[in-house]
Write a protein that holds these residues in place. Structure first.
Motif, short mmCIF file in Angstrom:
data_model
loop_
_atom_site.label_atom_id
_atom_site.label_comp_id
_atom_site.label_asym_id
_atom_site.label_seq_id
_atom_site.Cartn_x
_atom_site.Cartn_y
_atom_site.Cartn_z
N LEU A 104 0.85 -1.19 0.00
CA LEU A 104 0.00 0.00 0.00
C LEU A 104 0.88 1.24 0.00
N ARG A 105 0.69 2.08 -0.98
CA ARG A 105 1.42 3.36 -0.97
C ARG A 105 0.70 4.32 -0.04
N ASN A 106 1.45 5.14 0.64
CA ASN A 106 0.88 6.10 1.59
C ASN A 106 0.08 5.38 2.66
N ARG A 107 0.70 4.35 3.22
CA ARG A 107 -0.01 3.53 4.21
C ARG A 107 -0.32 4.30 5.48
N ALA A 108 0.43 5.39 5.71
CA ALA A 108 0.21 6.17 6.93
C ALA A 108 -0.49 7.50 6.62
N PHE A 109 -0.89 7.71 5.38
CA PHE A 109 -1.68 8.88 4.96
C PHE A 109 -0.92 10.21 5.09
N GLU A 110 0.41 10.13 5.18
CA GLU A 110 1.19 11.34 5.47
C GLU A 110 1.90 11.90 4.25
N ASP A 111 1.76 11.23 3.10
CA ASP A 111 2.57 11.62 1.94
C ASP A 111 2.37 13.06 1.49
N SER A 112 1.16 13.60 1.66
CA SER A 112 0.90 14.94 1.13
C SER A 112 1.31 16.04 2.11
N ILE A 113 1.89 15.65 3.24
CA ILE A 113 2.33 16.66 4.21
C ILE A 113 3.75 17.12 3.84
N ASP B 259 12.78 21.19 -4.20
CA ASP B 259 12.48 19.88 -4.76
C ASP B 259 11.04 19.86 -5.24
N GLU B 260 10.78 19.00 -6.20
CA GLU B 260 9.39 18.80 -6.60
C GLU B 260 8.66 18.02 -5.52
N PHE B 261 7.36 18.22 -5.43
CA PHE B 261 6.58 17.55 -4.39
C PHE B 261 5.29 16.97 -4.95
N ASN B 262 4.62 17.78 -5.77
CA ASN B 262 3.38 17.32 -6.41
C ASN B 262 2.42 16.66 -5.42
N ASN B 263 2.14 17.39 -4.36
CA ASN B 263 1.23 16.94 -3.32
C ASN B 263 1.63 15.58 -2.75
N GLY B 264 2.92 15.30 -2.78
CA GLY B 264 3.39 14.05 -2.18
C GLY B 264 3.51 12.90 -3.16
N GLU B 265 3.17 13.14 -4.44
CA GLU B 265 3.34 12.07 -5.44
C GLU B 265 4.81 11.99 -5.88
N GLY B 266 5.61 13.03 -5.57
CA GLY B 266 7.03 12.99 -5.91
C GLY B 266 7.34 13.75 -7.18
N LEU B 267 8.24 13.21 -7.98
CA LEU B 267 8.70 13.92 -9.18
C LEU B 267 7.61 13.98 -10.24
N SER B 268 7.64 15.06 -11.02
CA SER B 268 6.63 15.21 -12.08
C SER B 268 6.67 14.03 -13.04
N ARG B 269 7.88 13.51 -13.27
CA ARG B 269 7.94 12.43 -14.25
C ARG B 269 7.34 11.12 -13.73
N GLU C 37 -4.08 9.36 -11.46
CA GLU C 37 -5.30 10.18 -11.33
C GLU C 37 -5.13 11.14 -10.17
N PRO C 38 -5.51 12.39 -10.36
CA PRO C 38 -5.37 13.34 -9.24
C PRO C 38 -6.17 12.86 -8.01
N THR C 39 -5.59 13.05 -6.85
CA THR C 39 -6.27 12.74 -5.59
C THR C 39 -5.64 13.60 -4.50
N ASP C 40 -6.45 13.94 -3.49
CA ASP C 40 -5.88 14.74 -2.40
C ASP C 40 -4.98 13.92 -1.51
N VAL C 41 -5.28 12.62 -1.43
CA VAL C 41 -4.52 11.74 -0.54
C VAL C 41 -3.80 10.74 -1.43
N PRO C 42 -2.51 10.97 -1.71
CA PRO C 42 -1.82 10.15 -2.70
C PRO C 42 -2.08 8.65 -2.52
N ALA C 43 -2.36 8.02 -3.66
CA ALA C 43 -2.59 6.57 -3.78
C ALA C 43 -3.97 6.12 -3.30
N TRP C 44 -4.70 6.98 -2.57
CA TRP C 44 -6.02 6.60 -2.06
C TRP C 44 -7.11 7.30 -2.88
#
Ligand code: AHR
Length: 825
Positions: free
Chosen positions: A40-49, A71-81, A87-94
């Protein structure tokens, strides 16, 4: 034809027991989703912080640290590439299907958790997690799930693993109890079908509100049952390594004081371990923590080599210095970590904690490295402080310095040197350690890789690296440890290329160098023998397009042709230009990347750098009319400009990685300045002259016709039709040899980097049996590489041969590494 003499009676020194090792750093998402097979990615729901203390850049696009690194962040999704297909989501991977979800930042599972996920379900609605580019599920295999949740009412949840079409691969259920505190729930799955792109769905059978505090889904089958991904660990086992350097790399230092690796954050129940953002562009939950690394070492019989932070954030990313109490804390943490690994269960708190965590016996700790890639006065005094304190307490541990601290009078046992460069560097430098002071510290080549030029991660690069390794084997009285870097690459989340082993969520492949290391490490012998090599040399396989570079205003050009054809500008690597009709005026400018790039001390240096034409050639005739306004102006004609695919950027918010970059574009340059012309090889924008300069008949204020005719052997430079300078290109060695022996066998390791076969004449001073084995690694071409479809395209084969003796010929294939196993008669 090369000639090799092997002097079995002239043993130089014993082979270094731990010469080949591993360096693991959590980069390219090689921790969570890699070695640590959380699904599970973002198992602790903290990626977008955002990382603590950092400020946003362009909304959630990026962040800037207090010292100015971005650094790039993209709401916690990481690099733009990495965003393709996400799909856009407020909580990455969920994601949700008709349920409502939002982050809860106050009511979290424990003090270390920064977020929880509050979900309002209607009957039959769900949330789901898409994993790290899909969740890999295999028929017949079992998976374990657990979560901490707080339910506002009793509620049945169905847990489903489903493929892209929605077909159920595995399913189970849990019943939540009404509670105002978090409860742990566990469930297991058995998959009935395979899909590597499945989703994990949590579906509510009735309406209800649930606060999810932490989740985890892991395969039941792991390496030796200790939680790490089996196929990856088995690949690592195949390297015959002897030590593990961990946990970094730059991540040890972090990009802020909050993002350093800190021992206490990486032990204990994983849901209680604080997470932090790694400089490789994602957040880690530290599930792969200190205990797990030590277990990894034990399971693979590796000596642990722990890298500690001695009070600096990454010096390449606008350093922050730690002093006073916080520095003492870091030292205390080093003591605690070492105690955790070495103290008996009843002797101190940390030994007892290790026992409580399931390992009563000490793991041991052979090496500790003080810092990673640190240097300068701020490092020196910290090194000394840590060295003195740690050595006194742990006299048996071998401590490693990042630089030659002995030159400043400090006690130095081992120095860790890092080399990221071109194939030519590794060809040229097989003898670099011959001249090292034998009274000085031992050398650890803790990171090395071909990262520049046209051959990255392919057979050619691997053979150049193999040449370097033979040089190291010939000097293993002083170079006693090596490890390639980086080790692992999740191909869906590449931050740095190349890496020794690539993987996706179900496949693994080693680059050609993986097999080079495997071969070298599997055939060690006990004594290193004296060898005399009369080998071959070759010109570099230069290929690329031409260009111009200038550091001064007042340079113009027109009528540019490339191999006889009019040529337009194709890459603007730095600076600005204007074009009026046919005339191009160059305007050097600064470039943020240059300002931040550590290895290039070019802060505020202005450049304009353009390339012309598209087609990459090995023979370039480039012509232009060039005007220099005054004697203070100059230019370089740059040849064989080639895009270098190393993806790392010191500042990830700068130009996209696929752009040509002034720093990472490899080229050769004819520099025309102050009435002189100089031929230079250029690496990371640093010029190294390769021949004497020549005086040039330069004119100022009027156009000169400049022509450069460049081939692999030489470059002819003309001004107004007159041949003013010929720059001979360098020959590089392309044969290398090392030999070792034990009681029964002489091992001869031979590299032939040229594209020609080499009938090598080998002379021995002892009798050997005629029949012998040759372990041979070669491939179809210099660019041959391995991939998921053909993972062993470049891998060793064992060939039974006849004819060895005191004087015999071995036919080394073009582009090959050969290990001859000669049986002593
Ligand atoms: O191996 C990748 C990085 O290269 C490491 O983190 C660092 O030590 C070096 O700069």
């Amino acid at each position: 034809m090369s000639n090799i003499q092997i002097k079995t009676r002239e043993s130089k020194f014993p082979t270094a027991e731990n010469l080949y090792g591993l360096f693991f750093e959590d980069i390219n998402r090689s921790g969570d989703s890699g070695l640590y097979p959380e699904m599970l990615r973002n198992r602790a729901f903290e990626d977008s912080i955002l990382p603590e203390g950092c400020t946003p850049v362009n909304g959630s696009y990026g962040f800037e640290t207090p010292t100015g690194w971005r650094d790039e962040f993209n709401n916690g999704e990481g690099l733009s590439r990495w965003l393709d297909g996400v799909e856009p989501t407020d909580v990455p991977a969920w994601y949700t299907k008709n349920a409502r979800m939002q982050l809860e930042l106050k009511d979290t599972l424990n003090a270390n958790r920064k977020a929880a996920l509050l979900v309002t379900f209607e009957e039959g609605t769900c949330i789901y997690n898409v994993g790290f580019c899909g969740i890999p599920v295999e028929e017949g295999k079992g998976y374990d799930f657990y979560m901490f949740a707080k339910a506002a009412q009793d509620l049945s949840l169905t847990l489903i693993l489903a493929d892209e079409s929605g077909e159920v691969l595995a399913q189970t259920a849990i019943d939540l109890k009404t509670s105002d505190s978090f409860i742990r729930y566990d469930a297991s799955f058995a998959a009935v079908k395979t899909s590597y792109n499945s989703k994990f769905i949590i579906k509510a059978e009735a309406a209800g509100i649930v606060l999810f505090g932490f989740t985890s889904l892991m395969p039941q089958e792991t390496y030796k049952g200790h939680g790490l991904r089996k196929d990856l660990m088995e690949m690592l086992e195949g390297t015959h390594s002897k030590f593990l350097r961990f946990p970094g790399g730059c991540i040890v230092e972090g990009f802020t004081r909050e993002t350093m690796m800190r021992f206490p954050k990486t032990i204990g129940p994983v849901w209680e371990r604080p997470s932090h953002v790694l400089m490789w562009h994602y957040r880690t939950t530290n599930g792969l923590g200190y205990h797990e690394y030590l277990q990894f070492c034990e399971d693979m019989n590796l000596e642990p080599m722990y890298v500690i932070n001695c009070g600096l954030t990454c010096q390449a990313r606008f350093v922050d210095y730690i002093v006073d109490e916080e520095l003492e804390e870091l030292l205390q943490e080093a003591y605690d970590a070492i105690d955790y690994a070495t103290a008996s269960a009843d002797s101190n708190k940390w030994g007892a904690l290790r026992a409580q965590n399931g390992h009563p016996e000490p793991f041991g700790m052979k090496y500790v490295e003080i810092g990673n890639e640190n240097e300068g006065p701020e490092y020196l005094w910290r090194y000394r402080k840590f060295y003195d304190a740690l050595k006194e307490r742990y006299p048996d541990i071998i401590f490693i310095a990042n630089i030659h601290t002995e030159k400043d009078g400090h006690p130095t046992e081992v120095v860790d040197e890092h080399y990221y460069s071109t194939p030519e560097f590794f060809q040229e430098n097989q003898n670099m350690f011959d001249s090292y002071d034998r009274q000085g510290p031992e050398i650890f080549i803790g990171e090395y890789a071909v990262t520049s030029g046209k051959h990255i991660g392919d057979l050619y690069a691997a053979l150049a690296e193999a040449m370097y390794l033979t040089g190291i084997e010939n000097n293993q009285d002083i170079v006693t440890l090596t490890s390639y870097a980086p080790l692992l690459q999740n191909v869906d989340y590449t931050a740095w290329y190349p890496d020794l082993i690539a993987f996706n969520n179900h496949e693994v492949v080693g680059i050609p160098l993986y097999y080079v290391i495997q071969m070298m490490a599997a055939h060690r012998g006990k004594e290193v023998l004296n060898t005399v090599l009369d080998g071959r040399s070759m010109y570099t396989q230069n290929v690329g397009i031409p260009g111009i570079i200038t550091f001064s205003d007042g340079v113009s050009l027109k009528n540019v042709t490339y191999n006889g054809q009019p040529a337009a500008i194709t890459h603007q690597l730095a600076g600005e230009y204007t074009q009026n009709a046919d005339e191009i005026h160059l305007f050097p400018g600064t470039n943020r990347e240059l300002e931040t790039f550590p290895a290039v001390d070019e802060k505020n240096k202005k450049i304009c750098y353009l390339t012309f034409g598209e087609e990459e050639n090995t023979h370039i005739v480039w012509e232009a009319d060039i005007k220099l306004d005054s004697k203070d102006t100059g230019f370089g004609i740059t040849l064989w400009n080639a895009y270098c695919p190393m993806l790392y950027k010191p500042d990830e918010t700068s130009a996209s990685a696929s752009d040509w970059s002034p720093v990472f574009t490899e080229h050769f340059s004819w520099n025309v300045q102050e009435g002189k012309g100089t031929g230079c090889s250029v690496h990371w924008l640093q010029d190294t002259p390769i021949a004497d300069s020549a005086k040039l008949p330069l004119l100022y204020g009027e156009y000169m016709h400049i022509k450069v005719d460049a081939s692999p052997e030489k470059i002819d430079c003309y001004i107004n039709g007159e041949l003013t300078q010929t720059i001979p290109m360098q020959l590089h060695p392309c044969t290398a040899v090392t030999a070792s022996a034990d009681e029964e066998t002489v091992y001869v390791k031979i590299v032939n980097l040229s594209a020609e076969a080499d009938a090598m004449s080998i002379q021995l001073d002892c009798d050997v049996e005629s029949a012998y084995e040759a372990v041979v690694l070669t491939g179809d071409s210099a660019n041959a590489r391995n991939d998921f479809a053909n993972p062993r395209a470049v891998s060793p084969v064992v060939i039974a041969k006849e004819g060895a003796g005191r004087d015999f010929v071995f036919d080394a294939a073009p582009l090959s590494l050969n290990i001859l196993k000669l049986k002593k008669a």
